[in-house]
Design an enzyme around this catalytic site. Structure first.
Site, PDB file in Angstrom:
ATOM      1  N   TYR A  37      -6.424   6.941  -4.292  1.00 11.58           N
ATOM      2  CA  TYR A  37      -7.745   7.152  -3.717  1.00 11.58           C
ATOM      3  C   TYR A  37      -8.159   8.612  -3.909  1.00 11.58           C
ATOM      4  O   TYR A  37      -7.497   9.370  -4.599  1.00 11.58           O
ATOM      5  CB  TYR A  37      -7.777   6.674  -2.267  1.00 11.58           C
ATOM      6  CG  TYR A  37      -7.556   5.175  -2.163  1.00 11.58           C
ATOM      7  CD1 TYR A  37      -8.341   4.293  -2.905  1.00 11.58           C
ATOM      8  CD2 TYR A  37      -6.548   4.639  -1.360  1.00 11.58           C
ATOM      9  CE1 TYR A  37      -8.141   2.920  -2.847  1.00 11.58           C
ATOM     10  CE2 TYR A  37      -6.332   3.261  -1.295  1.00 11.58           C
ATOM     11  CZ  TYR A  37      -7.134   2.409  -2.039  1.00 11.58           C
ATOM     12  OH  TYR A  37      -6.925   1.048  -1.990  1.00 11.58           O
ATOM     13  N   ARG A  60       3.469  -5.677   6.024  1.00 10.83           N
ATOM     14  CA  ARG A  60       3.504  -7.142   5.928  1.00 10.83           C
ATOM     15  C   ARG A  60       4.372  -7.776   7.004  1.00 10.83           C
ATOM     16  O   ARG A  60       4.060  -8.873   7.492  1.00 10.83           O
ATOM     17  CB  ARG A  60       3.961  -7.565   4.531  1.00 10.83           C
ATOM     18  CG  ARG A  60       2.925  -7.286   3.446  1.00 10.83           C
ATOM     19  CD  ARG A  60       3.485  -7.533   2.050  1.00 10.83           C
ATOM     20  NE  ARG A  60       2.488  -7.334   1.017  1.00 10.83           N
ATOM     21  CZ  ARG A  60       2.142  -6.146   0.520  1.00 10.83           C
ATOM     22  NH1 ARG A  60       2.720  -5.038   0.970  1.00 10.83           N
ATOM     23  NH2 ARG A  60       1.213  -6.047  -0.416  1.00 10.83           N
TER      24      ARG A  60
END
Length: 355
Positions: A180, A322
């Protein structure tokens, strides 16, 4: 006593344990506003008794959002949406952080489950910007930011941090990883600038350094400041762990309290051997050599694994992603698996298996 469930104090903020929820995109915001999904998602995580929940990458400006479904915090109306979730977490002694972000050339996508990748203007898409006019594989070519725009974005990060603290966030994190915008500046694989924001190591980190100073000055001295970095690009000629150790030491002098250590994201075809603990050595190297607190993240799934990371001094806390999506009450499960009795939310207390 379990190292994983030992409290951790950073500045004036005490985290009840070292099991932290990693920021995870949900793609459920509308025009940058979070709604019912996020309230339920964050609330469920809070009932699981982690030490910290880090809210997903949140754009400091609308164009900083990753996708049309990602949140942003460019004004008070967007910031106020988080108050309910923050207050609920605080009622359970869970701290809340927010990851302030700008996606740069990886911005303006649809949601992962949509039938095409890039959002058109009619769908809410926009022109992406970056350090340079070079595209991530499969994305449009971004527009290179001007120096004036870089300076303005530094102010935007500081303003967003101020708003976040005002609505009750306990921790501010600057997202400088995963390909990013800040990573697009500090990685030589993405930055092709020839001005004071490109070329040398010092020039490539300048945007992050200037923004870190601005954010640190904008928030209370009591508020912890984290920075997430990609410790390596996993590619020849890219950013590496030696660069990360050097950067982390410099960030410490600017008032950063913890480095959230991840990796990758600069290029689409990096050869990453992703397996349990694959990023932990980077956390340990930065913690040891830069003398700053770190977190480890990436395929941390088992209580014994997390306990070992903390007890061996490889990190000060672990971020789970997760595993928390599969079981938002992973911390309760881990404590019982490790034989540690911790405080449970009263409404769940009768579900204990450890007396």
């Amino acid at each position: 006593m379990s190292a994983l469930f030992t409290p951790l104090k950073i500045r004036e903020t005490q985290f009840q344990n070292r099991v932290w929820v990693s920021p995870m995109c949900q793609y459920q915001a509308t025009d940058g506003h979070i709604g019912a999904w996020h309230q339920a998602h964050l609330g469920a995580l809070a009932t699981g008794a982690p030490g910290l929940i880090m809210v997903e990458a949140t754009g400091v400006v609308p164009e900083g959002r990753i996708s049309i479904g990602c949140p942003s915090i460019e004004d008070d109306a967007h910031a106020n949406n988080f108050i309910q979730a923050i207050d609920f977490a605080h009622s359970l002694n869970v701290k809340m952080g927010i990851q302030l972000a700008h996606a740069g050339r990886k911005a303006s996508t649809m949601r992962p489950w949509d039938d095409h990748r890039m959002a058109t203007p009619a769908e809410g898409g926009w022109q992406a910007t970056s350090s340079s006019a070079t595209a991530f594989e499969g994305y449009p070519i971004p527009r290179a930011l001007t120096i004036d725009e870089i300076k303005e974005l530094t102010k935007d990060f500081a303003a967003a941090a101020t708003r976040a603290v005002k609505v009750g966030f306990d921790v501010i994190e600057i997202h400088a990883a995963h390909g990013y915008l800040f990573h697009q500046f500090y990685s030589p694989l993405m930055n092709q600038r020839t001005d004071e924001y490109g070329g040398s190591y010092e020039n490539r980190i300048r945007f992050l350094i200037e923004t870190t100073k601005a954010v640190r000055s904008a928030i209370p001295a009591t508020t912890p400041l984290f920075v997430r970095i990609s410790a390596t690009d996993w590619a020849e000629g890219g950013w590496d762990i030696n660069d990360s150790v050097k950067l982390s030491a410099e960030l410490k002098t600017l008032g950063v309290d913890l480095i959230d250590v991840s990796s990758g994201g600069a290029i689409h075809n990096a050869k990453i051997d992703a397996k349990p603990d694959f990023q932990v050595p980077f956390s340990q190297a930065i913690r040891t050599q830069s003398q700053i607190a770190t977190t480890a993240v990436g395929l941390i799934t088992e209580p014994e694994q997390a306990e070992s990371i903390i007890s061996s001094g490889q990190a000060d806390a672990v971020f789970l992603a997760r595993a928390m999506l599969r079981n938002p009450r992973w911390a309760l499960y881990a404590a019982e698996k490790l034989g540690v009795k911790i405080a449970w939310p009263l409404s769940l207390d009768r579900a204990r298996t450890l007396s």
